[in-house]
Design an enzyme around this catalytic site. Structure first.
Site, short mmCIF file in Angstrom:
data_model
loop_
_atom_site.label_atom_id
_atom_site.label_comp_id
_atom_site.label_asym_id
_atom_site.label_seq_id
_atom_site.Cartn_x
_atom_site.Cartn_y
_atom_site.Cartn_z
N THR A 19 0.84 -1.21 0.00
CA THR A 19 0.00 0.00 0.00
C THR A 19 0.87 1.26 0.00
O THR A 19 0.55 2.25 -0.66
CB THR A 19 -0.90 0.00 1.27
OG1 THR A 19 -1.63 -1.21 1.26
CG2 THR A 19 -1.85 1.17 1.29
N HIS B 291 1.94 2.01 -3.42
CA HIS B 291 0.88 2.67 -4.20
C HIS B 291 0.87 4.17 -3.89
O HIS B 291 0.71 5.00 -4.78
CB HIS B 291 -0.50 2.09 -3.85
CG HIS B 291 -0.70 0.68 -4.31
ND1 HIS B 291 -0.73 0.32 -5.64
CD2 HIS B 291 -0.86 -0.48 -3.63
CE1 HIS B 291 -0.92 -0.98 -5.74
NE2 HIS B 291 -0.99 -1.50 -4.53
N GLU C 56 2.39 -0.38 9.43
CA GLU C 56 2.96 -1.59 10.06
C GLU C 56 4.03 -1.11 11.05
O GLU C 56 5.00 -0.47 10.65
CB GLU C 56 3.59 -2.50 8.99
CG GLU C 56 2.58 -2.97 7.95
CD GLU C 56 3.17 -3.89 6.88
OE1 GLU C 56 4.36 -4.24 6.97
OE2 GLU C 56 2.44 -4.23 5.94
N CYS D 70 -15.85 2.53 13.83
CA CYS D 70 -16.69 3.55 14.48
C CYS D 70 -17.27 3.07 15.81
O CYS D 70 -17.58 3.87 16.68
CB CYS D 70 -17.81 3.98 13.53
SG CYS D 70 -19.11 2.74 13.31
N CYS E 44 -21.74 1.25 14.09
CA CYS E 44 -22.47 0.76 12.91
C CYS E 44 -22.91 -0.68 13.13
O CYS E 44 -22.51 -1.32 14.11
CB CYS E 44 -21.61 0.87 11.65
SG CYS E 44 -20.33 -0.40 11.55
P1 NAD Z 1 2.61 -7.97 -3.66
O1 NAD Z 1 2.07 -7.15 -4.79
O2 NAD Z 1 3.90 -7.61 -3.05
O3 NAD Z 1 2.71 -9.49 -4.11
C1 NAD Z 1 1.95 -10.04 -5.15
C2 NAD Z 1 2.84 -10.98 -5.92
O4 NAD Z 1 2.06 -11.56 -6.96
C3 NAD Z 1 4.02 -10.27 -6.60
O5 NAD Z 1 5.25 -10.81 -6.14
C4 NAD Z 1 3.78 -10.51 -8.08
O6 NAD Z 1 4.98 -10.76 -8.79
C5 NAD Z 1 2.87 -11.75 -8.07
N1 NAD Z 1 2.08 -11.92 -9.29
C6 NAD Z 1 1.61 -10.97 -10.13
N2 NAD Z 1 0.96 -11.54 -11.17
C7 NAD Z 1 1.03 -12.88 -10.98
C8 NAD Z 1 0.55 -14.00 -11.72
N3 NAD Z 1 -0.13 -13.86 -12.86
N4 NAD Z 1 0.78 -15.23 -11.22
C9 NAD Z 1 1.47 -15.39 -10.07
N5 NAD Z 1 1.95 -14.36 -9.34
C10 NAD Z 1 1.74 -13.12 -9.78
O7 NAD Z 1 1.43 -7.99 -2.58
P2 NAD Z 1 1.29 -8.48 -1.05
O8 NAD Z 1 1.62 -7.35 -0.15
O9 NAD Z 1 1.90 -9.81 -0.84
O10 NAD Z 1 -0.30 -8.62 -1.05
C11 NAD Z 1 -0.92 -9.61 -1.85
C12 NAD Z 1 -2.23 -9.10 -2.46
O11 NAD Z 1 -3.18 -8.89 -1.42
C13 NAD Z 1 -2.13 -7.77 -3.20
O12 NAD Z 1 -3.03 -7.81 -4.30
C14 NAD Z 1 -2.61 -6.76 -2.17
O13 NAD Z 1 -3.16 -5.61 -2.78
C15 NAD Z 1 -3.69 -7.56 -1.49
N6 NAD Z 1 -4.00 -7.17 -0.11
C16 NAD Z 1 -5.30 -7.29 0.24
C17 NAD Z 1 -5.68 -7.02 1.53
C18 NAD Z 1 -7.11 -7.19 1.92
O14 NAD Z 1 -7.46 -6.80 3.03
N7 NAD Z 1 -7.93 -7.80 1.07
C19 NAD Z 1 -4.73 -6.63 2.48
C20 NAD Z 1 -3.39 -6.55 2.10
C21 NAD Z 1 -3.04 -6.83 0.79
ZN ZN Z 2 -18.43 0.59 12.52
#
Ligand code: NAD
Ligand code: ZN
Length: 341
Positions: free
Chosen positions: A41, A44, A65, A94, A97
């Protein structure tokens, strides 16, 4: 005044600059930050992509973190005291909710993220509501304590399903995918296969519990299954790449009746083969954040029962050299990068 890593204006980049030390309100706690870690994040926000442009007000101290020590408490704080060694949940909720009232704080309708909606922890001092603070058991080392947030994402996703004796496919061996592999190994899975197109991260995944890895697109999941002697598909799939092609790979190789945890944030507009979902009667569970505080309890207990995640920490820098940390993350040749304050 204190030093902090700040997004000063709505444009790419970050700066290390002086900011006022935050003061606590009645139910808040101020934490003297010791160690922080860089999350995807934060990248980004650094790059100022379309998500960051929509979500992040400027100027803002970023980061979510962390670990540190309580240094000031508000007049009505009862849950912690000055000197406590702590980390904490970065989603502010909050409390009123329907989700909060149902005991599902992670689904709060008014959720706010520290470090992207409100000021974050990449600073010498950081303020958090007392109900978000997590006191750290002595057995949890500082470096591990600084990455309990992403470990919690992995725990929440992986432990949504019974993993003992299962074959588990994890698409996306990023920090969270690799942590999920270690958890699946600890929880008694049989074969754990991780995919990525980044060899550096796949090599680390092997050290963290993967049975084998698949470097896509030059290697295939089917070949890996053959090598492992798997006759059936995977019982559990964890999508942790945020990429549709990876999600489609996962749907192809999951067993009929299989369970999928969807953590990776997929871009808008992609498609999947819905026939695979319907005719294999797959269950797909979306995952957001961490259950507050069930996931935190579980991750601390996993660590206390021998889960070792220290190999994912590949780099560390003094906070003033944050730029080097972000460069390491962006190179793909890093997994978790710590910043010392
Ligand atoms: P990251 O982007 O560091 O790791 C993702 C990995 O996926 C990368 O190493 C990338 O090379 C690989 N990748 C990309 N395309 C691929 C494919 N086609 N096949 C295989 N691997 C592929 O992210 P992270 O910090 O490990 O987080 C993982 C995911 O979870 C991210 O999409 C992030 O946005 C998401 N996330 C979601 C939440 C939530 O609450 N839902 C919280 C944290 C992170
Ligand atoms: Zn709430």
């Amino acid at each position: 005044m204190m030093n902090a890593i700040v997004k000063p204006t709505p444009a790419p980049g970050l700066v290390f600059q002086e900011c006022p030390i935050p003061q606590v309100k009645e139910h808040e706690v101020r934490i003297k930050i010791h160690t922080t870690a860089i999350c995807g994040t934060d990248l980004h926000i650094y790059n100022w992509d379309s998500w960051a442009q929509k979500n992040v007000p400027t100027p803002l101290i970023i980061g979510h973190e962390f670990m540190g020590y309580v240094d000031q408490v508000g007049a009505k704080v009862t849950l912690c005291k000055v000197g406590d060694r702590v980390s904490g949940e970065g989603h502010l909720t909050c409390g009123t909710c329907i989700s909060c009232r149902n005991g599902q704080r992670h689904l709060c309708l008014h959720i706010k993220g520290v470090g992207y909606h409100v000021p974050g922890c990449f600073a010498e001092y950081f303020v958090l509501p007392e109900t978000n603070v997590v006191k750290l058991p002595q057995s949890i080392p500082d470096d591990v304590a600084a990455i309990l947030d992403p470990l919690g994402n992995a725990v929440h996703t992986a432990l949504s399903f019974d993993l003992a004796g299962e074959d588990v496919l994890i698409t996306g061996a990023g920090p969270i995918g690799i942590l999920a592999a270690a958890i699946a190994r600890h929880a008694g899975a049989r074969f754990i296969v991780l995919t990525n197109h980044n060899e550096y991260r796949l090599n680390l995944a092997k050290k963290m519990g993967a049975s084998t890895t698949v470097c896509v697109p030059k290697e295939s999941i089917s070949e890996a299954m053959l090598q492992l002697g798997m006759e059936n598909g995977f019982g559990v799939g964890l999508e942790m790449s945020g990429n549709f092609s990876a999600f489609n790979d996962l749907l192809q190789h999951i067993q009929p009746g299989g369970n999928i945890g969807l953590l990776g944030i997929l871009p808008p507009g992609g498609t999947i083969d819905w026939d695979l979902v319907i005719f294999k009667m797959l269950t797909i569970k979306g995952i957001y954040g961490r259950e507050i505080f069930r996931t935190w309890d579980k991750e601390l207990h996993l660590l206390q029962s021998g889960l070792d995640i220290t190999p994912v920490i590949t780099h560390r820098f003094p906070a003033a050299q944050f730029q080097k940390g972000f460069e390491a993350m962006m190179s793909g040749k890093a997994v978790k990068v710590l910043l010392d304050w």
